[in-house]
Enzyme design. Structure first.
Site, PDB file in Angstrom:
ATOM      1  CB  THR A  41       0.241  -3.611   6.433  1.00  0.00           C
ATOM      2  OG1 THR A  41      -1.010  -3.567   5.730  1.00  0.00           O
ATOM      3  CG2 THR A  41       0.900  -2.249   6.411  1.00  0.00           C
ATOM      4  CG  ASP A  42      -2.765  -7.663   3.744  1.00  0.00           C
ATOM      5  OD1 ASP A  42      -3.153  -6.840   4.601  1.00  0.00           O
ATOM      6  OD2 ASP A  42      -3.395  -7.896   2.691  1.00  0.00           O
ATOM      7  CB  THR A  72      -0.942  -0.002   1.218  1.00  0.00           C
ATOM      8  OG1 THR A  72      -1.807  -1.133   1.147  1.00  0.00           O
ATOM      9  CG2 THR A  72      -1.785   1.266   1.268  1.00  0.00           C
TER      10      THR A  72
END
Length: 322
Positions: A87-88, A12
């Site tokens: 971030t996942d 992101t």
């Protein structure tokens, strides 16, 4: 002069939002590459786009690539590394690096919850904070650090806790190890020493299974007839399982398939407390190993690392439990 290697990997923090559809996707060019930051005068950045992937696309192979690039950087005289990441799976990449080369040099990972052109985008600020932490002398010998939202977390325990909130990264039970302020980097907790085991391969099939009320043994029975190299179970409470799961788990253990147990609870540790059918005491006596302080995705990586180093049963148990 501190020489830092910056490795952009996508996520992101390197994406843009389509204002017509609301969809967020990778940009043609990483917006951080043209970021106008007031880097401290005593810091030199060498920036590389090592790959550009949404973090659900990141596998242990990319983690291995990052590890090897950082090892080369150490030999080339770099003083630290900053990684931008989606971030996942950020916590998994951070944990892999921490477990393999954690104290090689300061390694700081950061990301963003809002893409580069969204209102309140957090990427550029998090990136700048990560640079500051990687450059500070106190970051040495603290393992891999995750810096987000003015907080510094140890890669060993941090996890993503919210799907969209900028304060998503939390360390259950323990809290952050430090803070980023306007003028200072403050460490408030010591990071305990850990065993580091380097690897040059990451092959292996290790699934994660989450326990639930009324669970039967059918899934474990199917796994006993499949080609797996290990198994991680998110058990109930302190580390317990429904009794119907016991017979197929014994089959797996009889096939010398290592089974690691963690708790599905957000806080606390897994340990052998309850002495009944399916309780932790029985599971431990069967040979299931309790990973008492990490979550399932990190336990899986630890088991994968152990497999690729061909640890003995005793070495594996010590490695997982510590």
């Amino acid at each position: 002069m501190k020489k830092l290697l910056v490795l952009h990997t996508g996520g992101t923090i390197a994406m843009k939002e389509d204002h017509l559809t609301g969809g967020v996707s990778p940009d043609v060019a990483n917006p951080l590459m043209d970021a106008n930051l007031e880097i401290p005068a005593d810091v030199e950045l060498v920036v590389e786009d090592i790959f550009n992937l949404p973090s659900p696309h990141v596998t242990p192979n990319e983690m291995l690539q990052l590890k090897e690039r950082i090892q080369d950087a150490k030999l080339s005289g770099f003083d630290g590394a900053v990684i931008t990441h989606g971030t996942d799976t950020l916590e998994e990449t951070a944990f892999f690096l921490d477990t393999t080369i954690g104290n090689l040099l300061p390694i700081v990972i950061t990301g963003a919850m809002r893409s580069s052109n969204e209102l309140g985008s957090d990427g550029l600020y998090n990136f700048f904070s990560a640079i500051r932490v990687a450059a500070c002398k106190e970051a040495k010998e603290k393992g891999v650090l995750v810096v987000m939202n003015d907080e510094i977390h140890s890669a060993r325990y941090v996890t993503k806790t919210h799907t969209t909130n900028v304060a998503t990264f939390r360390t259950p039970t323990l809290g952050p190890v430090g803070l980023v302020t306007k003028s200072r980097i403050i460490f408030m907790q010591e990071v305990l020493p850990a065993t580091h085991i380097d690897v040059d391969s990451v092959t292996g099939m290790i699934p994660i299974v989450k326990a639930y009320a009324g669970m039967h043994g059918d899934l474990f029975e199917a796994l006993a007839h499949s080609n797996i190299d290990g198994l991680v179970i998110e058990a109930l409470g302190a580390g317990n399982l429904p009794p119907d799961t016991i017979p197929p788990l014994k089959k797996l253990l009889a096939q010398s398939i290592p089974i690691i147990l963690v708790s599905r609870c957000f806080n606390g540790i897994a340990e052998a407390v309850y002495d009944y059918e399916g309780g932790g005491v029985q599971l431990q006596k069967m040979g299931i190993i309790f990973a008492n302080s990490i979550n399932s995705q990190k336990a899986r990586l630890k088991l994968l690392i152990a497999k690729n180093r061909q640890l003995t049963t005793a070495e594996l148990k010590n490695f997982i439990e510590n």
